[in-house]
Design an enzyme around this catalytic site. Structure first.
Site, PDB file in Angstrom:
ATOM      1  N   GLY A  35       8.338   2.665  -1.119  1.00  0.00           N
ATOM      2  CA  GLY A  35       9.726   2.662  -0.347  1.00  0.00           C
ATOM      3  C   GLY A  35      10.167   1.384   0.208  1.00  0.00           C
ATOM      4  N   GLY A  36       9.082   0.372  -0.138  1.00  0.00           N
ATOM      5  CA  GLY A  36       9.607  -1.077   0.241  1.00  0.00           C
ATOM      6  C   GLY A  36      10.112  -1.357   1.772  1.00  0.00           C
ATOM      7  N   GLU A  74      24.573 -15.424  19.204  1.00  0.00           N
ATOM      8  CA  GLU A  74      25.063 -15.356  18.044  1.00  0.00           C
ATOM      9  C   GLU A  74      25.896 -16.576  17.788  1.00  0.00           C
ATOM     10  OE1 GLU A  74      26.527 -14.846  14.665  1.00  0.00           O
ATOM     11  OE2 GLU A  74      25.392 -13.210  15.377  1.00  0.00           O
ATOM     12  N   PRO A 115       0.810  -1.214   0.043  1.00  0.00           N
ATOM     13  CA  PRO A 115       0.000   0.058   0.094  1.00  0.00           C
ATOM     14  C   PRO A 115       0.840   1.257  -0.016  1.00  0.00           C
ATOM     15  CG  PRO A 115      -0.022  -1.086   1.949  1.00  0.00           C
ATOM     16  CD  PRO A 115       0.430  -1.852   0.973  1.00  0.00           C
ATOM     17  N   LEU A 168      21.862  -3.848   0.676  1.00  0.00           N
ATOM     18  CA  LEU A 168      21.984  -2.585   1.362  1.00  0.00           C
ATOM     19  C   LEU A 168      21.145  -1.566   0.185  1.00  0.00           C
ATOM     20  CD1 LEU A 168      25.759  -2.627   2.114  1.00  0.00           C
ATOM     21  CD2 LEU A 168      23.675  -2.627   3.616  1.00  0.00           C
ATOM     22  N   HIS A 173      38.932  22.054  11.724  1.00  0.00           N
ATOM     23  CA  HIS A 173      38.934  21.802  13.038  1.00  0.00           C
ATOM     24  C   HIS A 173      38.279  22.594  13.994  1.00  0.00           C
ATOM     25  CE1 HIS A 173      41.681  21.099  16.938  1.00  0.00           C
ATOM     26  NE2 HIS A 173      41.521  22.250  16.836  1.00  0.00           N
TER      27      HIS A 173
END
Length: 497
Positions: A66-67, A230, A63, A350, A475
């Site tokens: 942009g996925g 993990e 709807p 990505l 800087h």
């Protein structure tokens, strides 16, 4: 349909006159290009193709445009990451900076509403860009029924679009976990993590890659007891430099817990509790199994290409062993006139990679030169501190037997980072020992996701460490740390460390 020309005048500064650009529409087809999928790769490709003079149809079954990235990925997660970071600072950091706020609280519903509004604004922006560039949007699921024909099944029925070219940009989907059904309430994917109704007391995250670390950070900052499990012996996912990954465990100081080299055997619900059975890989040879309870378990073990119902088999396109669409260096599939980009083809999944592929692909369709440098694609993890990297890791270079130099510069020695109270992390530069050409850059620290883009520019143009070292940097800025690291790589020593 007739033969149409749309003439656009634009100032030409090279010859001082006016340059006329003509848009030539197809006379025998409904479109010059049909783009299936309106995610980052698809919508950018559609707009660029229209700007190059093609008649473009964009097909999208969801709807909103942009996925995954815009709706349930990059954008909403960054809204939550940014706002929870501000909350965490207000609660734990403001006082010693001389900022007194009283009791700091968060309104989770308001935080989620902010995320929703941010997404709506951006999806609406894509629709406006489609109108501006005359991209026709067709709502529904697209199926390729012939090399030059796409059938779109929508709420109003079936629409057939005849086209000269087809671009597949259907993205990816969450990789399923064997034997586990997602309810997006307690056993959730990243989509569910972005729409929880409350902050869980205890959350387990299976997979300490980019998605797991980012969303785990969000809920840890809001008070959840978060443990990331993990399979590998490091965090940060594939591609991260191991020295950066080791330093990245600074997240543990913030309260996130980690169980590395651990294999999850199963996930099941028992009433309002989710039980996760795991066992350490080393212990699997004779160790004891462990069961952990939690309120919510987030499974973030990666994504896989989404090619369901595209009709690829009907037109003779066979997927590779990882479910990806094979393409050549011009993003052409094995069928003439059909192209593919983004998560459905090789390379990192990505959004920015898909966007660039989309632009380059349609330029190739128009006969322009095709160039895409996969060595210059940045990766970023938007935690605090941020992590960014591009090209080779030290582990890569060791495997290749490459003679290289490695130099680091700590943010502790950077005046801006130290003044801001963000001294953690470093910039690491890998360069060719003989030529000084930069082979890889790795950043963990304040603004790492922004700083890495300068390194990507240097990588794209084949810069040497000396090239970056001799560029004047403002800087005080954190970007000076990148310059100092390159200075060290070039001549052996930085100035300020």
């Amino acid at each position: 349909m007739g033969y149409k020309f749309l003439k656009l005048a634009s100032a030409s500064f090279r010859n001082g006159g006016v340059r006329i650009v003509s848009r030539q529409y197809s006379t025998t087809h409904d479109a010059d290009l049909v783009v299936i999928g309106a995610g980052p790769g698809g919508y950018v490709a559609a707009i660029k193709a229209a700007q190059l003079g093609m008649k473009v149809v964009s097909v999208e079954k969801e709807p909103s445009l942009g996925g995954t990235c815009l709706n349930v990925g990059c954008i909403p997660s960054k809204a939550l990451l940014h706002n929870t970071h501000l909350y965490h600072m207000a609660k734990h950091d403001f006082k010693h900076r001389g900022i007194e706020t009283g009791e700091v609280k968060f309104n989770f519903k308001a935080m989620m509403d902010y995320k929703v509004n941010a997404v709506k604004a951006l999806t609406g922006g894509i629709a406006m860009l489609f109108q501006k560039n005359k991209v026709k949007l067709v709502r529904g699921a697209g199926t390729i029924v012939a090399p030059n024909k796409v059938e779109v099944k929508g709420e109003k029925g079936v629409e057939t679009v005849n086209t000269k070219n087809i671009l597949i940009a259907t993205g990816s989907e969450v990789t399923p976990f064997p034997g586990v059904t997602f309810d997006e309430k307690q056993i959730i994917t990243s989509t569910g993590a972005l729409s929880l109704e409350s902050v869980p007391k205890k959350m387990l995250v299976i997979g300490a890659g980019v998605i797991g670390l980012e969303l785990g950070s969000v809920y840890q900052r809001l008070g959840a007891d978060v443990t990331a499990i993990e399979f590998l012996g490091s965090i940060g996912g594939i591609g991260i430099d191991m020295e950066v990954s080791k330093d990245y465990r600074i997240l543990a100081k913030q309260g996130m817990k980690f169980k590395l080299e651990t294999k999850v055997l199963g996930v099941k619900k028992e009433g309002s509790t989710v039980k996760v059975e795991d066992v350490s890989i080393e212990g699997a040879k004779g160790g004891n199994k462990e069961t952990m309870d939690c309120d919510v378990v987030l499974i973030s073990i990666g994504r896989r290409p989404y090619t369901k119902d595209l009709g690829l088999d009907k037109v003779g396109i066979a997927l590779d062993d990882r479910g990806r669409v094979p393409v050549n260096n011009k993003f052409q599939t094995t069928v003439p006139g059909i192209y593919a980009i983004g998560d459905v083809i090789h390379g990192p999944m990505l959004a920015h990679k898909a966007e660039d592929e989309g632009i380059v692909c349609v330029e190739g369709i128009k006969g322009m030169p095709v160039h895409f440098n996969y060595d210059a694609i940045p990766s970023v993890i938007y935690t605090s501190p941020e992590v960014g990297w591009v090209r080779k890791t030290e582990e890569d270079l060791k495997k290749e037997g490459k003679a290289y130099k490695v130099r680091k510069f700590p943010f502790l020695a950077n005046s801006r980072a130290k003044t801001n109270g963000e001294p953690d992390g470093f910039v690491k530069v890998l360069s060719d020992k003989a030529t000084d050409v930069i082979l890889g850059t790795h950043i963990i620290g304040p603004g790492g996701g922004e700083l890495i883009n300068e390194a990507v520019l240097a990588q794209e143009y084949g810069a040497a460490a000396e090239d970056v070292a001799r560029v004047c940097h403002a800087h005080p800025t954190c970007a000076e740390a990148l310059r100092e690291a390159n200075l060290a790589a070039y001549c052996g020593k930085p100035i300020n460390f």
